[in-house]
Structures are given as structure tokens and as C-alpha cells.
Motif scaffolding. Structure first.
Motif, PDB file in Angstrom:
ATOM      1  N   TYR A 257       1.009  -1.175  -0.115  1.00 36.55           N
ATOM      2  CA  TYR A 257      -0.166   0.083  -0.143  1.00 36.55           C
ATOM      3  C   TYR A 257       0.659   1.271   0.145  1.00 36.55           C
ATOM      4  O   TYR A 257       1.997   1.384   0.751  1.00 36.55           O
ATOM      5  N   ASP A 258       0.504   2.031  -0.717  1.00 37.58           N
ATOM      6  CA  ASP A 258       1.316   3.479  -0.984  1.00 37.58           C
ATOM      7  C   ASP A 258       0.610   4.655  -0.502  1.00 37.58           C
ATOM      8  O   ASP A 258       1.258   5.940  -0.921  1.00 37.58           O
ATOM      9  N   GLY A 259      -0.568   4.600   0.111  1.00 35.74           N
ATOM     10  CA  GLY A 259      -1.096   5.597   0.473  1.00 35.74           C
ATOM     11  C   GLY A 259      -0.838   6.013   2.116  1.00 35.74           C
ATOM     12  O   GLY A 259       0.220   5.636   2.684  1.00 35.74           O
ATOM     13  N   LYS A 260      -1.142   7.505   2.615  1.00 31.86           N
ATOM     14  CA  LYS A 260      -1.114   7.894   3.818  1.00 31.86           C
ATOM     15  C   LYS A 260      -2.228   8.430   4.384  1.00 31.86           C
ATOM     16  O   LYS A 260      -2.904   8.864   3.878  1.00 31.86           O
ATOM     17  N   ALA A 261      -2.468   7.852   5.656  1.00 30.82           N
ATOM     18  CA  ALA A 261      -3.906   7.939   6.501  1.00 30.82           C
ATOM     19  C   ALA A 261      -3.950   9.561   6.613  1.00 30.82           C
ATOM     20  O   ALA A 261      -3.109  10.377   6.956  1.00 30.82           O
ATOM     21  N   GLU A 262      -5.163   9.827   6.621  1.00 29.96           N
ATOM     22  CA  GLU A 262      -5.913  11.212   6.880  1.00 29.96           C
ATOM     23  C   GLU A 262      -6.581  11.055   8.229  1.00 29.96           C
ATOM     24  O   GLU A 262      -7.506  10.551   8.038  1.00 29.96           O
ATOM     25  N   VAL A 263      -6.068  11.655   9.238  1.00 27.88           N
ATOM     26  CA  VAL A 263      -6.952  11.744  10.478  1.00 27.88           C
ATOM     27  C   VAL A 263      -7.878  12.578  10.673  1.00 27.88           C
ATOM     28  O   VAL A 263      -7.652  13.720  10.352  1.00 27.88           O
ATOM     29  N   LEU A 264      -9.251  12.200  10.547  1.00 25.45           N
ATOM     30  CA  LEU A 264     -10.184  12.839  10.842  1.00 25.45           C
ATOM     31  C   LEU A 264     -10.827  13.352  12.329  1.00 25.45           C
ATOM     32  O   LEU A 264     -11.028  14.610  12.724  1.00 25.45           O
ATOM     33  N   THR A 265     -10.780  12.624  13.058  1.00 25.59           N
ATOM     34  CA  THR A 265     -10.757  12.697  14.431  1.00 25.59           C
ATOM     35  C   THR A 265      -9.501  12.280  15.183  1.00 25.59           C
ATOM     36  O   THR A 265      -9.079  11.310  15.166  1.00 25.59           O
ATOM     37  N   PRO A 266      -8.629  13.276  15.988  1.00 30.87           N
ATOM     38  CA  PRO A 266      -7.598  13.166  16.390  1.00 30.87           C
ATOM     39  C   PRO A 266      -7.629  11.827  17.398  1.00 30.87           C
ATOM     40  O   PRO A 266      -8.512  11.892  18.098  1.00 30.87           O
ATOM     41  N   TYR A 267      -6.576  10.914  17.733  1.00 32.48           N
ATOM     42  CA  TYR A 267      -6.401  10.129  18.598  1.00 32.48           C
ATOM     43  C   TYR A 267      -6.957  10.475  20.034  1.00 32.48           C
ATOM     44  O   TYR A 267      -6.626  11.584  20.456  1.00 32.48           O
ATOM     45  N   ALA A 270     -10.596   6.661  25.553  1.00 33.25           N
ATOM     46  CA  ALA A 270     -11.655   6.195  26.253  1.00 33.25           C
ATOM     47  C   ALA A 270     -11.997   5.108  27.037  1.00 33.25           C
ATOM     48  O   ALA A 270     -11.616   4.107  26.576  1.00 33.25           O
ATOM     49  N   SER A 271     -12.204   5.257  28.209  1.00 34.44           N
ATOM     50  CA  SER A 271     -12.090   4.298  29.319  1.00 34.44           C
ATOM     51  C   SER A 271     -10.716   3.482  29.163  1.00 34.44           C
ATOM     52  O   SER A 271     -10.864   2.262  29.530  1.00 34.44           O
ATOM     53  N   GLY A 272      -9.732   4.093  28.948  1.00 34.91           N
ATOM     54  CA  GLY A 272      -8.396   3.434  28.900  1.00 34.91           C
ATOM     55  C   GLY A 272      -8.005   3.183  27.730  1.00 34.91           C
ATOM     56  O   GLY A 272      -6.927   2.686  27.318  1.00 34.91           O
ATOM     57  N   THR A 273      -8.949   2.983  26.553  1.00 34.26           N
ATOM     58  CA  THR A 273      -8.561   2.574  25.084  1.00 34.26           C
ATOM     59  C   THR A 273      -8.209   3.762  24.037  1.00 34.26           C
ATOM     60  O   THR A 273      -8.690   4.875  24.726  1.00 34.26           O
ATOM     61  N   GLY A 274      -7.437   3.417  23.056  1.00 36.38           N
ATOM     62  CA  GLY A 274      -7.200   4.435  22.147  1.00 36.38           C
ATOM     63  C   GLY A 274      -7.756   4.423  21.062  1.00 36.38           C
ATOM     64  O   GLY A 274      -7.984   3.278  20.469  1.00 36.38           O
ATOM     65  N   GLN A 275      -8.413   5.586  20.473  1.00 33.28           N
ATOM     66  CA  GLN A 275      -9.430   5.598  19.440  1.00 33.28           C
ATOM     67  C   GLN A 275      -8.887   6.438  18.526  1.00 33.28           C
ATOM     68  O   GLN A 275      -8.370   7.574  18.675  1.00 33.28           O
ATOM     69  N   ILE A 276      -9.648   6.354  17.329  1.00 28.59           N
ATOM     70  CA  ILE A 276      -9.255   7.242  16.260  1.00 28.59           C
ATOM     71  C   ILE A 276     -10.525   7.149  15.181  1.00 28.59           C
ATOM     72  O   ILE A 276     -10.785   5.956  15.060  1.00 28.59           O
ATOM     73  N   ASN A 277     -10.663   8.151  14.229  1.00 25.30           N
ATOM     74  CA  ASN A 277     -10.991   8.099  13.019  1.00 25.30           C
ATOM     75  C   ASN A 277     -10.055   8.354  11.813  1.00 25.30           C
ATOM     76  O   ASN A 277      -9.692   9.799  12.064  1.00 25.30           O
ATOM     77  N   ALA A 278      -9.909   7.668  10.881  1.00 26.19           N
ATOM     78  CA  ALA A 278      -9.028   7.710   9.984  1.00 26.19           C
ATOM     79  C   ALA A 278      -9.398   7.195   8.668  1.00 26.19           C
ATOM     80  O   ALA A 278      -9.661   6.098   8.563  1.00 26.19           O
ATOM     81  N   VAL A 279      -9.043   8.028   7.639  1.00 22.80           N
ATOM     82  CA  VAL A 279      -9.307   7.612   6.213  1.00 22.80           C
ATOM     83  C   VAL A 279      -8.023   7.294   5.527  1.00 22.80           C
ATOM     84  O   VAL A 279      -6.916   8.039   5.475  1.00 22.80           O
TER      85      VAL A 279
END
Length: 307
Positions: A257-267, A270-279
């Protein structure tokens, strides 16, 4: 024929629903909700007709499964966190035709997969929470894919993702989005500490590890990330052993894969867990780097799902 038009890694934290309700948590997950709405807007602009969700809250012990019934409707209460999600109304249509095509191609490529198009099985909240914000008007059809895989090889999940992309591109007349619904690190707060950890990561180690991974995604370091994924899934407490992420990366071409992620909702925590929205931008791929299936040719048990 068809097109994989959008691919994303998304959160499904139940506190998104809780943040809609009156109380101390109201409005606290607006950034995550807005990330879902932005993905919805992009899918609509691209002409996507179906959202395929790799759901790390759908637990399976054998094979891979697709829920592609004609329609779902009901009120959902989470058995895991009933004080977070209680009586959440939902309703949207499935895509039996696409579900059958996806399963057929997965099986053809050596990954045992069943499409359930006539079933009373309801989606889990890894599908229901995102659909609440992406698909409130039932604009999209939905296919839910089991991704809390207890006895599976990451190789097979990567191959499943690629096979599903090929099914779309070769056999489907439409546009599809693939959504990996699961967290990064998924070490929940110890019982009794959840209120204090509502917006935090469980440990500095996991937080730093997650940040390094997100940076790798943004920099396009896919060979390194794919190589470290099995160990990251274990030592980083990846949700569902990161099978949703393996499916997504398999669909995108894996280490090639040669793309780069675009973060929509920064890391965020939540209750100890790590979350994100990224395209993850979809690029042309030939699949040469995607691992071969493992279970269909396995001759003995392996202690860890090595790639």
C-alpha cells in the motif's frame, strides 16, 4: 465493474451514544461523532451505495461470517455496557447480493466465509454505533463482517480483505466503503477506575505505542507496520487482535500500500482505550503483497497468528 471508493479505521465507543443524553457526559464525544458524519459526507459525494463494516464486537470462533440480511430494525442494549447503550433505536437495510459475492470470492481465495442473508442475527454495536451517525437516514445499505476473531490467523483476515475488494471490483455493479470498526490499544480501565479513565489511555506505554502507530500510518510506513502488526496486536492490546485492521490493510494492498492516512478525529482516550477516525486513500493495487491464506493450508497449531 465496481469500486472500493473509501476505506477508514473508525471508532465505535459506546460513550458516543452516551454523549447524546442529558448528564455529565453530554457533548463529550462530539469530535468522534463529527468524524463519522464526515465519512458519511464523503461516501455520499463518492456515490457509495454500501458500507461494509469489519466489526470487532461480533465474536466468532470458527470461520468468517457476513450478516447481509435484507433489513434490520430494533432497540439495542449492550450486554457489555448496558449503562452506556440502552434501548438505542436502529434501522437500516442490508445488501444480500453483495454479501453473497463477498463470501464467494473469499472462499475462492481460500478463506472460509459464510454469508447470512436469511437470519434473525442482529448487528453488534461495532456496526450499530457508526451507522447511527453515518446512516441515520438509511441512505446506505450495510454488510457487517465478523472481526472479533478468537481462533483465526491475521493472514486470513488480510486475505479476506483483499478478496472482498476483488469481489467488488470484478463482480459488483456499485461503489463500496470498507470500515474497520475497532480501537487501537484496547486495555480497558480496571473495574472501579472507569470514571477516572473516561478520557484517558490505560498506560503511558500503550499511549506512546498508539501514537507511534498513527504516525507510521500518516507517514506511509506500511512494510514496517504490517511486519509488526501481530506483535502490536498482542502487546498493544489491540481490539479483536486487530483483525479489522488486517482486513482493511489487506484490501488496500497490505505492505505494498502506498497511501498515507488522513486523521479526521485525532487520537483520543476512552475508558483506557485508544481511539481514532482515519481515512486511508484507496490506490491501485495488484495484491501481490497480500499474505496467502493460512487456515486452509495449516498442518499444525501455531501459538501466535504469525504472518
Amino acid at each position: 465493474m465496481g469500486q472500493l471508493a473509501l476505506a477508514a479505521k473508525i471508532t465505535h465507543v459506546p460513550s458516543m451514544y452516551l454523549s447524546e443524553l442529558p448528564g455529565t457526559r453530554q457533548g463529550t464525544r462530539e469530535a468522534a461523532i463529527e468524524g463519522h458524519r464526515e465519512i458519511s459526507r464523503r461516501c455520499r459525494a463518492l456515490g457509495v451505495d454500501t458500507l461494509v463494516v469489519f466489526d470487532t464486537h461480533w465474536l466468532v470462533n470458527a470461520g468468517y461470517h457476513l450478516n447481509c440480511a435484507e433489513h434490520w430494525q430494533g432497540n439495542y442494549t449492550s450486554n457489555e455496557l448496558p449503562h452506556f447503550i440502552s434501548n438505542m433505536a436502529y434501522g437500516f437495510s442490508g445488501n444480500p447480493e453483495l454479501g453473497r459475492l463477498l463470501a464467494r470470492e473469499c472462499n475462492a481465495q481460500g478463506v472460509e466465509t459464510l454469508a447470512h442473508d436469511s437470519t434473525t442475527l442482529q448487528p453488534e454495536y461495532g456496526t450499530l454505533v457508526p451507522m447511527r451517525y453515518m446512516n441515520e437516514d438509511e441512505h446506505f445499505k450495510v454488510v457487517s463482517v465478523s472481526a472479533l476473531c478468537t481462533s483465526h490467523y491475521l493472514n486470513d483476515s488480510a486475505r479476506l480483505g483483499w478478496a472482498m475488494r476483488e469481489a467488488v471490483e470484478k463482480h459488483y455493479d456499485g461503489k463500496v466503503a470498507f470500515l474497520a470498526s475497532g480501537s487501537l490499544s484496547h486495555r480497558f480501565a480496571q473495574n472501579g477506575m472507569a470514571p477516572d479513565m473516561a478520557f484517558k489511555i490505560w498506560s503511558p506505554f500503550l499511549e506512546r505505542l498508539d501514537h507511534e502507530v498513527v504516525q507510521m500510518w500518516q507517514d506511509g510506513q506500511w512494510q514496517d507496520f504490517c511486519a509488526m502488526l501481530p506483535e502490536y496486536a498482542v502487546k498493544g492490546h489491540g481490539e479483536g487482535m486487530m483483525h479489522d485492521t488486517a482486513m482493511l490493510l489487506g484490501a488496500l494492498g497490505w505492505s505494498a500500500y502506498d497511501g498515507k492516512a488522513e486523521v479526521l478525529t485525532p487520537y483520543f482516550g476512552a475508558s483506557g482505550t485508544g481511539q481514532i477516525n482515519a481515512v486511508f486513500p484507496v490506490s491501485a493495487q495488484d495484491g501481490h503483497a497480500v499474505p496467502a491464506p493460512e487456515a486452509s493450508r495449516a498442518t499444525s497449531f501455531k501459538a501466535f497468528p504469525r504472518l
